[in-house]
Design a protein around this motif. Structure first.
Motif, short mmCIF file in Angstrom:
data_model
loop_
_atom_site.label_atom_id
_atom_site.label_comp_id
_atom_site.label_asym_id
_atom_site.label_seq_id
_atom_site.Cartn_x
_atom_site.Cartn_y
_atom_site.Cartn_z
N THR A 143 0.84 -1.05 -0.03
CA THR A 143 0.09 -0.02 -0.09
C THR A 143 0.89 1.11 -0.08
OG1 THR A 143 -1.70 -1.26 1.24
CG2 THR A 143 -1.80 1.25 1.15
N VAL A 144 1.91 1.32 0.88
CA VAL A 144 2.97 2.33 0.96
C VAL A 144 3.55 2.55 -0.36
CG1 VAL A 144 4.94 3.28 1.63
CG2 VAL A 144 3.49 2.08 3.31
N TRP A 145 3.94 1.54 -1.37
CA TRP A 145 4.54 1.59 -2.54
C TRP A 145 3.69 2.08 -3.55
CZ3 TRP A 145 8.66 1.59 -5.16
CH2 TRP A 145 8.82 1.27 -6.55
N HIS A 146 2.30 1.82 -3.41
CA HIS A 146 1.48 2.25 -4.48
C HIS A 146 1.06 3.55 -4.22
CE1 HIS A 146 0.32 -1.12 -7.09
NE2 HIS A 146 0.44 -2.08 -6.01
N PHE A 147 1.10 4.05 -3.01
CA PHE A 147 0.42 5.38 -2.58
C PHE A 147 1.74 6.34 -3.16
CE2 PHE A 147 1.08 8.97 0.25
CZ PHE A 147 -0.25 9.52 0.09
N TRP A 148 3.00 5.75 -3.17
CA TRP A 148 3.93 6.91 -3.69
C TRP A 148 4.13 6.57 -5.18
CZ3 TRP A 148 7.35 10.53 -2.61
CH2 TRP A 148 8.36 10.81 -3.25
N THR A 149 3.94 5.66 -5.81
CA THR A 149 3.88 5.51 -7.23
C THR A 149 2.77 6.15 -7.83
OG1 THR A 149 3.12 3.11 -7.00
CG2 THR A 149 5.42 3.52 -7.06
N GLU A 150 1.62 6.11 -7.27
CA GLU A 150 0.48 6.55 -7.84
C GLU A 150 -0.09 8.10 -7.23
OE1 GLU A 150 -2.48 3.59 -7.65
OE2 GLU A 150 -1.34 2.16 -8.39
N ARG A 151 1.09 8.67 -6.60
CA ARG A 151 0.61 10.05 -6.00
C ARG A 151 0.06 10.87 -6.94
NH1 ARG A 151 5.95 9.26 -6.52
NH2 ARG A 151 7.31 10.98 -7.54
N GLU A 152 0.59 11.07 -8.21
CA GLU A 152 0.09 12.01 -9.12
C GLU A 152 -1.40 11.75 -9.58
OE1 GLU A 152 2.64 11.97 -12.37
OE2 GLU A 152 4.33 12.81 -11.34
N ARG A 153 -1.76 10.55 -9.53
CA ARG A 153 -3.36 10.21 -9.90
C ARG A 153 -4.01 10.40 -8.78
NH1 ARG A 153 -6.44 5.76 -9.19
NH2 ARG A 153 -4.76 4.47 -8.36
N LEU A 154 -3.55 10.05 -7.55
CA LEU A 154 -4.46 10.42 -6.24
C LEU A 154 -4.74 11.97 -5.93
CD1 LEU A 154 -2.70 7.81 -3.89
CD2 LEU A 154 -5.08 7.72 -5.17
N ALA A 155 -3.73 12.76 -6.55
CA ALA A 155 -3.70 14.23 -6.67
C ALA A 155 -4.88 14.89 -7.55
CB ALA A 155 -2.44 15.04 -6.78
N ALA A 156 -5.54 14.05 -8.29
CA ALA A 156 -6.74 14.62 -9.00
C ALA A 156 -7.98 15.03 -8.34
CB ALA A 156 -7.05 13.35 -10.24
N GLU A 157 -8.43 16.08 -8.67
CA GLU A 157 -10.00 16.30 -8.06
C GLU A 157 -11.08 15.37 -8.01
OE1 GLU A 157 -10.12 18.98 -6.11
OE2 GLU A 157 -8.59 19.55 -6.13
N ASP A 158 -11.08 14.69 -9.38
CA ASP A 158 -12.12 13.75 -9.72
C ASP A 158 -11.73 12.32 -9.45
OD1 ASP A 158 -14.55 12.61 -10.14
OD2 ASP A 158 -14.26 12.92 -12.59
N LEU A 159 -12.03 11.67 -8.26
CA LEU A 159 -11.54 10.34 -8.12
C LEU A 159 -12.55 9.40 -8.46
CD1 LEU A 159 -10.40 10.94 -4.37
CD2 LEU A 159 -9.13 11.06 -6.53
N ASP A 160 -12.03 8.17 -8.81
CA ASP A 160 -13.03 7.26 -9.29
C ASP A 160 -13.18 6.14 -8.08
OD1 ASP A 160 -10.53 5.71 -9.18
OD2 ASP A 160 -10.43 5.57 -11.13
N ASP A 161 -14.01 5.00 -8.32
CA ASP A 161 -14.17 4.02 -7.22
C ASP A 161 -12.94 3.28 -6.91
OD1 ASP A 161 -16.96 4.37 -7.21
OD2 ASP A 161 -17.44 3.04 -8.74
N GLY A 162 -11.83 3.18 -7.68
CA GLY A 162 -10.77 2.36 -7.51
C GLY A 162 -9.83 3.32 -6.53
#
Length: 400
Positions: free
Chosen positions: A20-39
């Motif tokens: 989870t920590v690894w994915h949080f770091w590698t996907e940090r740009e996607r998670l910064a989006a204003e429009d989040l999806d179910d994933g």
């Protein structure tokens, strides 16, 4: 054997936490989006369960041990496994001290969750608002509802079992009463429509803004099938599924023969993973008079997507073929065909479909289009209904 299982759970939890920590770091740009999806929201739950909860569990353990020492006792033995812990207090001078020791950790984690609540009033980024909100809901739900219920059936910790076994009766009754009252307050708040809408404004701002506008429009035209369907769709997109179901019931009562009712029913059924009902409702909507071309193809492709999710590969392929008869550029239909062929081991046919889609210049991007592009399909459905309403008027004028 029980100890082995618990430590296996701890080891698996540690691996998932690291991942989870690894994915949080590698996907940090996607998670910064204003429009989040179910994933993204599912990933927020993953952070709460595998990163936040182990820390709260450690707080719980330390609070139990500290209060036990302060009340003159000591911790006979303890163990900590991220998602679980055992602590055996001993040396207490009175049975009345059992409850403060056993529930010290529960009080500390509950207060920690309540201390997070003011952070939401500063409107953090939607992803962090999800993490904070899920942490508050998860912690309070665990302490007030899940822990006592699981302990009652012997699946949770021993906190409640020891409390009811050793604490005197005059201490047990207030404990149970306070827990019942707090649990009822928690359930009322978590299901309150105003609270849910406020949280949706933080985590899904776009859908919430559209929902407010649609609700305002419905006040002027409450018996309108189009607006009722739109409100139901926006409730679903805003994460208020129980309100979407209530809107569906109203739509069924007022407009049972409207395509809007069956369209909303199909989307809610799909989101509930009731794929058989979704498939039937998408098909029923596609058979309404006036539904043709791209709209009919998208509804049939959505029905094919539901059939594929229900493991009916042949039915999915047949529906895809029917959808492509009305719109050869239906990306959902082509990609469902690819997935169905791959599941059947027909790699050559799957490759041909991909090459054909590339030849047509399709974007090969399905994000936000499974089982169909909801906004586009709704607008096409509205346009189709408006054309049906205009035709009788034009016919009446021409006859005069």
């Amino acid at each position: 054997m029980n100890e082995v299982c618990l430590w296996c759970v701890a080891a698996l939890t540690a691996l998932v936490a690291l991942n989870t920590v690894w994915h949080f770091w590698t996907e940090r740009e996607r998670l910064a989006a204003e429009d989040l999806d179910d994933g993204d929201r599912a990933f927020a739950w993953r952070i709460v369960i595998f990163l936040v909860f182990p820390i709260l569990n450690l707080f719980d353990l330390r609070a139990t041990m500290t209060v036990c020492d302060l009340l003159g006792g000591y911790t006979k033995s303890w163990s900590y496994g991220l998602l679980w812990y055992h602590a055996v207090p001993a040396g207490l001078t009175s049975n009345e001290l059992v409850i403060p020791v056993l529930f010290a950790g529960s009080v500390v984690t509950t207060l920690f969750a309540l201390c997070l609540l003011p952070a939401l009033f500063f409107r953090p980024h939607p992803f962090f608002a999800n993490v904070i909100g899920y942490t508050i809901a998860f912690t309070l739900g665990l302490n007030l509802i899940a822990d006592p219920l699981l302990s009652a059936v012997g699946l949770g910790g021993v906190r409640w079992q020891l409390a009811l076994q050793y604490a005197p009766l005059d201490a047990r009754v207030p404990l149970i009463a306070v827990h019942v009252i707090l649990a009822l307050v928690y359930l009322c708040l978590i299901r309150n429509s105003h609270v849910r809408l406020w949280f949706s404004e933080l985590t899904r701002p776009a859908a919430s803004a559209q929902l407010k506008d649609a609700l305002s429009d419905m006040q002027t035209a409450p018996a309108n099938a189009r607006l009722s369907c739109l409100v139901g769709l926006l409730y679903e997109q805003a994460g208020m599924r129980y309100r979407a179901k209530a809107q569906l019931k109203k739509l069924k009562a007022l407009f049972p023969l409207s395509p809007y009712y069956h369209f909303l029913d199909a989307l809610i059924s799909y989101s509930k993973r009731d794929y058989r009902s979704a498939r039937r409702s998408f098909l029923y909507t596609s058979d309404f008079p006036g539904v043709d071309g791209e709209l009919k193809a998208s509804l049939m492709a959505a029905s094919a997507c539901s059939a594929y999710a229900d493991n009916d590969l042949e039915g999915a392929l047949n529906l895809c073929e029917r959808a492509l008869e009305f719109d050869d550029r239906s990306l959902v239909a082509r990609m469902v065909k690819v997935d169905a062929y791959m599941r059947q081991g027909k790699k050559i046919q799957a490759g041909d479909e991909i090459l054909h889609a590339m030849h047509l210049g399709l974007p090969m991007e399905l994000e936000g289009k499974i089982p169909l592009d909801i906004e586009l399909a709704y607008n096409q459905l509205v346009a189709m209904e408006e054309r049906r309403e205009v035709r009788p008027i034009l016919h009446a004028r021409s006859s005069h």
